[in-house]
Every structure is written in C-alpha cells, then in structure tokens.
Write a protein that holds these residues in place. Sequence first.
Motif, short mmCIF file in Angstrom:
data_model
loop_
_atom_site.label_atom_id
_atom_site.label_comp_id
_atom_site.label_asym_id
_atom_site.label_seq_id
_atom_site.Cartn_x
_atom_site.Cartn_y
_atom_site.Cartn_z
N TYR A 66 0.83 -1.21 0.00
CA TYR A 66 0.00 0.00 0.00
C TYR A 66 0.87 1.26 0.00
O TYR A 66 0.56 2.24 -0.68
N ALA A 67 1.95 1.24 0.75
CA ALA A 67 2.85 2.40 0.76
C ALA A 67 3.44 2.63 -0.63
O ALA A 67 3.56 3.78 -1.09
N THR A 68 3.79 1.57 -1.32
CA THR A 68 4.36 1.68 -2.65
C THR A 68 3.33 2.18 -3.66
O THR A 68 3.64 2.99 -4.54
N ILE A 69 2.08 1.72 -3.53
CA ILE A 69 1.02 2.21 -4.42
C ILE A 69 0.85 3.72 -4.23
O ILE A 69 0.77 4.48 -5.20
N ALA A 70 0.82 4.16 -2.97
CA ALA A 70 0.66 5.59 -2.68
C ALA A 70 1.83 6.39 -3.25
O ALA A 70 1.63 7.44 -3.87
N TRP A 71 3.05 5.89 -3.06
CA TRP A 71 4.22 6.60 -3.58
C TRP A 71 4.17 6.66 -5.11
O TRP A 71 4.40 7.71 -5.71
N SER A 125 -6.84 -4.54 -14.20
CA SER A 125 -6.65 -3.13 -13.84
C SER A 125 -5.19 -2.84 -13.53
O SER A 125 -4.66 -1.80 -13.92
N ASN A 126 -4.53 -3.76 -12.84
CA ASN A 126 -3.11 -3.57 -12.53
C ASN A 126 -2.27 -3.46 -13.80
O ASN A 126 -1.41 -2.59 -13.90
N ALA A 143 7.58 0.37 -9.69
CA ALA A 143 7.25 0.22 -8.27
C ALA A 143 5.93 -0.51 -8.06
O ALA A 143 5.69 -1.06 -6.99
N LEU A 144 5.07 -0.53 -9.09
CA LEU A 144 3.79 -1.23 -8.99
C LEU A 144 3.91 -2.73 -9.27
O LEU A 144 2.98 -3.49 -9.03
#
Length: 166
Positions: A66-71, A125-126, A143-144
């Motif tokens: 989740y942190a990586t998605i936000a970044w 979607s990814n 990063a995703l």
Amino acid sequence: MNIVRRGARGAVSDRWPYLAAGAAVGLSAWAGARAAGPSDDWYAELDKPSWQPPAKAFPAVWTPLYATIAWSAGRALSRAGGRERRALATGFGVNLALNSAWTWLFFARRSPSDGVWGALLLDASNLQLIRRVARGDRTAAAALAPYAGWCLFATALSASIARRNR
C-alpha cells in the motif's frame, strides 16, 4: 546556477499528489479491512492449499505494498498534467476500488468464486495501470510490479480455494 525558491504554497502544491494518493490508499485499505476479520469462522473452515501463507504474512505484505502504491501514484500524478493527470487519477481510483471490492466479494459475500472474478478484474486493472503509468514515469510503473505480482498470487490462491470449496 539557477536556484528556484518556493514559498510554503509551492511546497504544499508539490506534495498534494502524494497526500491525495496516501489518503486514497488509506481509504481503500480501510474499506477492504471492514469486510474481513482475523477471526472469521467461515474462512477458517475453508479447505485451503498447503501453499497459503500464514495469516500474519498478509498485513506484513500489504503494508509496504500500500505504501508503494501511494508513492507510485503520488509520483506519477506529480509528473503528469491535464488530461493525463485526470486519466491517471481515475486509473488509480478504479484500481483501489477493485482492490477493496475483492475483499467484499470474497469475505463479506463469503464467495471464493466471486473473489476470483474480482481478482481477475483487479489483475487486468493492474496491468492497465502499469502500462499507463509507464508512459510518463517508468520508475513509478516499476514500483507497482510487486503489487501486481502479489495480486496474481492472490488470484491463484482464490482460484484454488474456490475450486476446493465448491
């Protein structure tokens, strides 16, 4: 040497994509967590494959994802403008909605087969999101990749559980 100085207003505007992305990811995680509980008797009774990770692995994996998605979202949004920024924001929003929806389909509906369909939509979607992000920022797209990989693993796990519990 040309140094650009920004006031407090500029610093906030530089951070807004990261703040907005963090808030959206946090909301998605919160919404998904409402559907699943660690003491769900229904889930405990399901026949699961031997390769399912232990329960404590899931928060240990999802927290950095989740942190990586936000970044990634913050970085991609901060580098895009106009229509592309809106398209990226929409793509991340749809992806996060599908992320939360999977938990509701699988756990709240108590339907592993519905969870498989939700996981397949999330996987699609990814892939679309990574492709769109890569057009503007390959680092943010890369990063995703762990998120997409974990979701593919979750799809396989969901499919195995659905098959075992028909």
